[in-house]
Design an enzyme around this catalytic site. Structure first.
Site, mmCIF file in Angstrom:
data_model
loop_
_atom_site.group_PDB
_atom_site.id
_atom_site.type_symbol
_atom_site.label_atom_id
_atom_site.label_comp_id
_atom_site.label_asym_id
_atom_site.label_seq_id
_atom_site.Cartn_x
_atom_site.Cartn_y
_atom_site.Cartn_z
ATOM 1 N N THR A 25 6.787 10.262 -13.843
ATOM 2 C CA THR A 25 7.926 9.365 -13.640
ATOM 3 C C THR A 25 7.623 7.954 -14.117
ATOM 4 O OG1 THR A 25 8.678 10.677 -11.748
ATOM 5 C CG2 THR A 25 9.497 8.422 -11.913
ATOM 6 N N VAL A 144 0.330 -1.865 -5.773
ATOM 7 C CA VAL A 144 0.808 -2.345 -4.470
ATOM 8 C C VAL A 144 2.223 -2.894 -4.630
ATOM 9 C CG1 VAL A 144 0.439 -3.950 -2.567
ATOM 10 C CG2 VAL A 144 -1.532 -2.944 -3.726
ATOM 11 N N LYS A 217 -3.190 0.391 0.245
ATOM 12 C CA LYS A 217 -2.685 -0.876 -0.287
ATOM 13 C C LYS A 217 -3.260 -2.071 0.470
ATOM 14 C CE LYS A 217 1.533 1.396 -1.849
ATOM 15 N NZ LYS A 217 2.954 1.696 -1.551
#
Length: 446
Positions: A25, A144, A217
């Site tokens: 994607t 992030v 993250k």
């Protein structure tokens, strides 16, 4: 190694050549963006920037792209070993073979752009050291909060300031679920099923709803914010599975909104890092971040409060961050100044103690399913008192004689280890049923 490093600093004679590993994607979005904005990107780089090879295991799947013959190959090693390629984009995710491919690219004198937060959270120390040794750059803005440029903010925009605390909504799936639960009065399982149907949650949602993604993250954000080494295993993470509509309704009654927060704080020579559901005041700016959006709220010594908001995932928002890193790496190659800015903003990590979760001081929300009979609340209060936990508020609505009802307790500030001890004791009471729900409260975000 010095010869390779020197070669990495040589200015290219033609266009900057890019290789892409992973045409899923995000990779598809990167190709679309590079094509759509090619002229603008070339103008911003100052010379041509060309995608010359793509590697993916699936050569047949339709992606809505028309690719020239020979551009797409199966073997990613053809990209990392190609001396003509200047920048490698890694978008396959996971730990291996991503780590090995990134290392090989770095050791070949190529700059790397990645969105792989798991790889960097686990192997970042090694890879950032390698990049510094070989004089190349690692761009990881997309790892992030998708398209939100928080990495650049922490690494460069706030480099003159001292960061004090960071509160992040960094997982769009969990934020979507909590938002729908609070806005529509629905339960976790129902909203999760809807999110999966809409493609906002994976078939196995554990990575998102159990706080694992947010912990990856946060390990990166805390390193950038404070310059300290933060091993992933030192980031405690709790998810949102245990929350019910009852908890969110009582939170609203107490004046709070519940968010899955990634929290990092720097106090003196130690830091806190943790991921968990958190009650925050309804009026606070980060409480209004709903749906699949992300936000990072910072408190800095000189700047004060600032917030960075936007889409934290999706094809084009994330592709925007990837291509921005490619442009930055290309500019450095042209000017011969690769490695100008340390990947984490600090040339060397500081030694700061990571406070164990048991030493956390916080206010707490407790939901205890207790039998509706005289003396039960006194038993619970007595255990809390013996463990140095003071009660601020008690709520109990409805009667169910002979059955269990929710007893809601908000505590004053207490030590986490004291609360854990009290919760174990209360759970053992004959008058208490099931698991006690505990949510930490953050009143003073700034």
């Amino acid at each position: 190694m010095s010869a390779r490093r020197e070669a990495a600093r040589q200015k290219p004679s033609g266009p900057i050549k890019v290789g892409l590993i992973g045409l899923g994607t995000i990779g598809t979005g990167v190709v679309k963006l590079l094509r759509r904005n090619q002229r603008t990107i070339d103008e911003k780089v100052g010379c041509g920037l060309r995608l010359v090879r793509i590697a993916d295991l699936d050569l047949t799947r339709g992606r809505g792209l028309r690719l020239p013959a020979g551009l797409l190959v199966r073997d990613a090693r053809r990209i990392v070993s190609d001396p003509e390629i200047d920048i490698v984009i890694e978008l396959i995710g996971g730990l291996e073979p991503a780590r090995s491919l990134v290392r090989a690219a770095i050791e070949s004198g190529k700059s790397v752009v990645t969105a792989n937060k798991a790889m960097l959270a686990v192997h970042g120390k090694e890879l950032f050291h390698e990049a510094r040794e070989f004089g190349v750059d690692i761009g990881f803005e997309a790892s992030v909060a998708g398209g939100i440029p928080i990495i650049r903010v922490l690494r460069e925009g706030l480099s003159a300031d001292r960061n004090l605390s960071l509160y992040g909504i960094v997982n769009g799936t969990s934020n979507y679920i909590l938002s729908r639960m609070q806005e529509e009065g629905r339960e976790f399982g129902e909203v999760l099923a809807e999110a999966q149907k809409r493609g906002l949650a994976e078939a196995d949602p554990s990575y998102d709803v159990d706080g694992v993604d947010a912990a990856h993250k946060l390990a990166l954000l805390a390193r950038l914010a404070f310059g300290a080494e933060v091993p992933l295993e030192r980031v405690p993470a709790e998810g949102i599975r245990g929350l019910s509509q009852t908890d969110l309704s009582f939170a609203a009654e107490l004046g709070y909104t519940v968010k899955l927060l990634a929290i990092a704080k720097n106090v003196g020579e130690e830091i806190e890092v943790r991921v968990h559901p958190t009650m925050i005041p309804k009026h606070h700016v980060i409480a209004s971040v709903s749906g699949a959006y992300n936000a990072i709220y910072l408190q800095s010594e000189a700047l004060g409060s600032s917030m960075y908001f936007g889409l934290g995932a999706g094809m084009m928002p994330t592709a925007t961050a990837v291509v921005a890193d490619v442009i930055e790496a290309a500019r450095a190659i042209i000017k011969g100044c690769q490695g100008r800015v340390p990947a984490l903003g600090f040339p060397n990590s500081k030694r700061l103690r990571i406070k164990p979760l048991g030493e956390l001081r916080s206010e707490y929300y407790l939901r205890i399913m207790a039998m509706d009979r005289p003396g039960v609340l006194a038993e619970i209060s007595s255990i809390l008192g013996r463990n140095d936990i003071s009660i601020a508020t008690v709520l109990q609505k409805g009667r169910k004689i002979g059955g269990a009802v929710p007893v809601i307790i908000r505590t004053h500030e207490a030590l986490e280890r004291d609360l854990n001890r009290a919760v174990r004791a209360i759970t053992g009471l004959k008058s208490v049923r099931g698991r006690i729900v505990r949510v930490r409260i953050e009143d003073n975000l700034g």
